[in-house]
Design an enzyme around this catalytic site. Structure first.
Site, PDB file in Angstrom:
ATOM      1  N   CYS A 182      12.911   2.168  53.646  1.00  0.00           N
ATOM      2  CA  CYS A 182      12.990   3.450  52.464  1.00  0.00           C
ATOM      3  C   CYS A 182      13.289   2.700  51.315  1.00  0.00           C
ATOM      4  O   CYS A 182      12.814   2.878  50.329  1.00  0.00           O
ATOM      5  CB  CYS A 182      13.888   4.467  52.924  1.00  0.00           C
ATOM      6  SG  CYS A 182      13.234   5.345  54.363  1.00  0.00           S
ATOM      7  N   GLY A 183      14.481   1.835  51.497  1.00  0.00           N
ATOM      8  CA  GLY A 183      15.047   1.057  50.184  1.00  0.00           C
ATOM      9  C   GLY A 183      13.823   0.178  49.541  1.00  0.00           C
ATOM     10  O   GLY A 183      13.564   0.300  48.246  1.00  0.00           O
TER      11      GLY A 183
END
Length: 208
Positions: free
Chosen positions: A99-100
């Site tokens: 996600c990052g």
């Protein structure tokens, strides 16, 4: 946990007439597949391979309106952005590696997305406090909205909630200026889908 590697444009696309167009954004996963001679996951195959029997809302569907908090005391409603394209980025959780990387990639691509006048909104079930810390840490230039309570209510309406695991699926939506879904894509949770599909969908929207 350290910062994720900033995903960068790895090349430029060539148009049929030989002109150079915008950069091609590849995730580390897709980059390695290209370098090894293998092909990345097909977008349609990724949707059919989803664990959920319910696919994300398809193109041509009116985008469900919603209002979610961006900060503890400020909410943002989809209808407030009427008249301009909107990109919705549903993702499982702040601070997770994939996600990052995905959100940093969208942040890197903001200048290209801005050319279409589109607004990017990230959505997960994390709290607004978690979002604020994540935005500050990753220096994101777009809002993250909290689908916290009722948990995943907005994601469910878009077919983008994983009820078994209790988080949003990794799903992308491009909504046109009239509020209709122009393009959607459901990615396997462990794969960063990149931003090229979104850029292509924005390029295909009617101009003017």
């Amino acid at each position: 946990m350290g910062r994720p590697t900033i995903l960068r444009a790895t090349g430029e696309r060539s148009a049929p007439n030989g002109r150079t167009t915008r950069p091609v954004f590849l995730t580390p996963c897709f980059q390695s597949l290209r370098d090894s001679g293998r092909h990345p996951v097909d977008r349609n195959a990724a949707i059919s391979a989803s664990d959920s029997p319910i696919a994300v809302l398809p193109a041509g569907t009116q985008a469900p309106d919603f209002s979610l908090n961006a900060t503890p005391d400020q909410a943002l409603a989809l209808h407030e952005l009427s008249g301009r394209p909107v990109v919705l980025v549903f993702y499982p959780a702040d601070w997770s590696p994939v996600c990052g990387d995905e959100l940093v990639l969208f942040n890197t691509a903001l200048p290209l997305i801005a050319k279409s006048g589109a607004t990017v909104l990230g959505i997960s079930v994390d709290s607004v406090w978690c979002h604020q810390a994540f935005i500050a840490d990753r220096k994101l230039g777009f809002e993250l909205l909290s689908d916290f309570e009722p948990k995943g209510a907005v994601a469910r309406r878009y077919g983008a909630y994983d009820a078994e695991h209790g988080y949003c699926k990794r799903a992308l939506f491009v909504i046109d200026a009239q509020g209709t879904i122009a393009w959607s894509y459901l990615s396997p949770t462990a794969i960063n889908p990149g931003v090229d599909g979104v850029l292509d969908a924005l390029d295909a929207l009617p101009k003017g």
